[in-house]
Design a protein around this motif. Structure first.
Motif, short mmCIF file in Angstrom:
data_model
loop_
_atom_site.label_atom_id
_atom_site.label_comp_id
_atom_site.label_asym_id
_atom_site.label_seq_id
_atom_site.Cartn_x
_atom_site.Cartn_y
_atom_site.Cartn_z
N LYS A 198 58.27 -52.39 -30.42
CA LYS A 198 59.03 -51.20 -30.75
C LYS A 198 60.24 -51.00 -29.77
O LYS A 198 59.93 -50.74 -28.37
N ARG A 199 61.28 -51.13 -30.21
CA ARG A 199 62.42 -51.04 -29.24
C ARG A 199 62.87 -49.77 -28.91
O ARG A 199 63.00 -48.78 -29.76
N ILE A 200 63.13 -49.45 -27.92
CA ILE A 200 63.62 -47.92 -27.12
C ILE A 200 64.80 -48.23 -26.44
O ILE A 200 64.78 -48.89 -25.55
N HIS A 201 65.95 -47.57 -26.94
CA HIS A 201 67.15 -47.69 -26.15
C HIS A 201 67.46 -46.46 -25.37
O HIS A 201 67.64 -45.19 -26.06
N LEU A 202 67.83 -46.48 -24.15
CA LEU A 202 67.88 -45.48 -23.32
C LEU A 202 69.06 -45.62 -22.40
O LEU A 202 68.96 -46.29 -21.30
N ASP A 203 70.33 -44.98 -22.72
CA ASP A 203 71.54 -45.01 -21.96
C ASP A 203 71.82 -46.52 -21.54
O ASP A 203 71.82 -46.94 -20.47
N GLY A 204 71.85 -47.43 -22.64
CA GLY A 204 72.30 -48.63 -22.22
C GLY A 204 71.26 -49.77 -21.74
O GLY A 204 71.35 -51.09 -21.92
N ASP A 205 69.94 -49.24 -21.73
CA ASP A 205 68.74 -50.32 -21.26
C ASP A 205 67.76 -50.04 -22.30
O ASP A 205 67.62 -48.99 -23.11
N ASP A 206 67.20 -51.38 -22.88
CA ASP A 206 66.28 -51.54 -23.73
C ASP A 206 64.86 -51.63 -23.35
O ASP A 206 64.71 -52.58 -22.08
N PHE A 207 64.12 -51.18 -23.73
CA PHE A 207 62.53 -51.21 -23.48
C PHE A 207 61.80 -51.60 -24.94
O PHE A 207 62.19 -51.19 -25.83
N PHE A 208 60.75 -52.40 -24.48
CA PHE A 208 60.05 -52.70 -25.81
C PHE A 208 58.56 -52.36 -25.71
O PHE A 208 57.66 -52.76 -24.84
N THR A 244 47.57 -58.29 -18.61
CA THR A 244 46.65 -59.22 -18.52
C THR A 244 45.94 -59.48 -17.09
O THR A 244 45.53 -60.36 -16.55
N HIS A 245 46.31 -58.37 -16.01
CA HIS A 245 45.94 -58.32 -14.90
C HIS A 245 45.53 -57.06 -14.43
O HIS A 245 45.32 -56.19 -15.49
N LYS A 246 45.19 -56.65 -13.32
CA LYS A 246 44.53 -55.46 -12.78
C LYS A 246 45.82 -54.43 -12.75
O LYS A 246 46.98 -54.61 -12.23
N ILE A 247 45.60 -53.18 -13.35
CA ILE A 247 46.89 -52.40 -13.59
C ILE A 247 47.37 -51.95 -12.08
O ILE A 247 46.70 -51.74 -11.15
N THR A 248 48.60 -51.71 -12.19
CA THR A 248 49.29 -50.93 -11.04
C THR A 248 49.95 -49.63 -11.39
O THR A 248 49.97 -49.37 -12.53
N HIS A 249 50.33 -48.78 -10.32
CA HIS A 249 50.95 -47.76 -10.80
C HIS A 249 52.26 -47.88 -11.40
O HIS A 249 52.67 -46.71 -12.26
N GLN A 250 52.87 -48.93 -11.44
CA GLN A 250 54.13 -49.19 -11.90
C GLN A 250 53.84 -49.29 -13.67
O GLN A 250 54.52 -48.95 -14.44
N ASP A 251 52.66 -49.77 -13.84
CA ASP A 251 52.23 -49.88 -15.29
C ASP A 251 51.98 -48.53 -15.92
O ASP A 251 52.40 -48.40 -16.80
N LEU A 252 51.26 -47.88 -15.36
CA LEU A 252 50.98 -46.40 -15.60
C LEU A 252 52.37 -45.67 -15.75
O LEU A 252 52.45 -44.97 -17.01
N GLY A 253 53.17 -45.83 -14.87
CA GLY A 253 54.59 -45.09 -15.00
C GLY A 253 55.45 -45.57 -16.19
O GLY A 253 56.07 -44.77 -16.95
N GLN A 254 55.32 -46.78 -16.55
CA GLN A 254 56.06 -47.52 -17.48
C GLN A 254 55.40 -46.80 -18.89
O GLN A 254 56.00 -46.35 -19.69
N LEU A 255 54.12 -46.70 -19.10
CA LEU A 255 53.48 -46.24 -20.24
C LEU A 255 53.55 -44.90 -20.51
O LEU A 255 53.81 -44.23 -21.43
N GLN A 256 53.73 -44.05 -19.36
CA GLN A 256 53.99 -42.63 -19.21
C GLN A 256 55.43 -42.00 -19.77
O GLN A 256 55.58 -41.29 -20.72
N MET A 257 56.22 -43.23 -19.44
CA MET A 257 57.57 -42.93 -20.04
C MET A 257 57.92 -43.42 -21.41
O MET A 257 58.34 -42.38 -22.18
N TYR A 258 57.09 -44.08 -21.95
CA TYR A 258 57.13 -44.39 -23.42
C TYR A 258 56.43 -43.10 -24.15
O TYR A 258 56.72 -42.62 -25.06
N VAL A 259 55.51 -42.47 -23.47
CA VAL A 259 54.74 -41.44 -24.04
C VAL A 259 55.67 -40.17 -23.99
O VAL A 259 55.77 -39.46 -25.17
N ASN A 260 56.28 -40.11 -23.16
CA ASN A 260 57.45 -38.97 -22.98
C ASN A 260 58.60 -39.03 -24.20
O ASN A 260 58.76 -38.00 -24.64
#
Length: 335
Positions: free
Chosen positions: A219-229, A249-265
């Motif tokens: 699912k494409r999310i467009h935020l001020d010129g940047d695209d996220f999927f 497919t790896h051990k999670i990092t804080h960046q992974d969690l932050g990215q998902l939190q942004m999608y949830v927001n």
């Protein structure tokens, strides 16, 4: 007049529905037949002083007399199962008319009465096939749900006495994805995992649980010129909320969690309607770090990490997981 194609489709539907009803009726009659035979065997055993010895002799004798005429369904092994069936369900009204003998055969492998009731309720509520029921028992669905919530909540949801009110009540950890056919030791990318989940979407929906419907992938999310999927988007009608799943497919990092939190927001602020509940985010990962999750996310975050495994867990593995979870909960209470 209706077109010929519409009439044909309607008649085909009538035929298919009648055939399905006939098959279910035959299945139920077989269930009742086996219950009655089990009852008769049990009553006969009660008249003998040496019940255990006589019971074995009786089963062998019945198999010798019945198997040649009526087939393998009356071999020693199945007659023992039929006797067990009656002893497990001594009241005929407790038999579910929606379930076939194959369903009950899998149920009979369970020793715990609460687990039996759980799987009976879930089979009927979700219209599981016997094969799906076997898979849920083999993947130890009941035990995995206990990792996220308590026994009474699991049973009350199964009995339809309450609807899930918390994201934790529907999230399994671990999720078992053995149906994907991916080898645990093989190298694969997140795109491979996503493609496999879409290919086996029906099985994945079964693993996700009650109330899920598929919405979108990438699912494409467009935020001020940047695209996220966003990898996968579902909707849960019981909780009335979007459920976003990110695959790692790896051990999670804080960046992974932050990215998902942004999608949830984003979904909470842009997609969610006023009557809907907050979006849930699930980071489905090969390995997680609970401490990283704890210190990366707010205390009341609706983002969760759940690890996946590509094989069916053993009873020992899940027992260890449950014990570890109990210890974690106790430590939280102390803190």
């Amino acid at each position: 007049m209706k077109s010929d194609a519409i009439i044909i489709d309607e008649i085909k539907s009538i035929i298919n529905n009648a055939q399905t009803a006939a098959i279910r009726a035959v299945d139920h009659q077989r269930v009742l037949m086996y219950w009655s035979i089990g009852k008769r065997i049990f009553e006969e055993e009660q008249h003998s002083r040496e019940r255990a010895v006589y019971g074995e002799r009786l089963i062998g004798y019945l198999a010798d007399q019945l198997k040649p005429q009526f087939g393998e369904g009356f071999a020693v092994r199945n007659l023992n199962r039929i006797r067990q069936f009656y002893r497990k369900f001594p009241i005929v009204s407790t038999l579910w008319t929606q379930l076939s003998w194959s369903h009950f055969r899998f149920i009979l492998t369970i020793n715990n009465d609460e687990k039996i009731q759980f799987y009976l309720q879930e089979s009927v509520k979700n219209n599981w096939t016997a094969r799906q029921l076997d898979r849920q028992i083999s993947s130890q669905l009941y035990e995995r749900l206990l990792l996220s919530t308590d026994k009474e909540k699991v049973l009350s949801v199964a009995r339809n006495e309450k609807q899930p009110a918390d994201a934790k009540e529907i999230i399994k950890d671990p999720m078992v994805l053995e149906f994907l056919g991916l080898k645990p030791e093989a190298a694969y990318y997140e795109k491979d995992l996503e493609n496999a989940l879409i290919t086996h979407l029906q099985e994945f929906m079964l693993e996700l649980g009650n109330g899920f419907s598929f919405v979108a992938r990438q699912k494409r999310i467009h935020l001020d010129g940047d695209d996220f999927f966003v990898d996968l988007v579902f909707y849960n009608r019981l909780l009335q909320c979007f459920v976003i799943i990110e695959l790692k497919t790896h051990k999670i990092t804080h960046q992974d969690l932050g990215q998902l939190q942004m999608y949830v927001n984003y979904y909470d602020r842009i997609e969610k309607l006023a009557h809907e509940t907050p979006t849930i985010g699930i980071l489905l990962c090969l390995e997680k770090n609970d401490t990283v999750v704890k210190f990366t996310l707010p205390e009341k975050s609706n983002v969760f990490a759940s690890k996946y495994q590509l094989y069916l867990p053993t009873a020992e593995q899940l027992s260890e997981e449950i014990q570890n979870e109990v210890i974690k909960q106790q430590q939280k209470e102390i803190e």
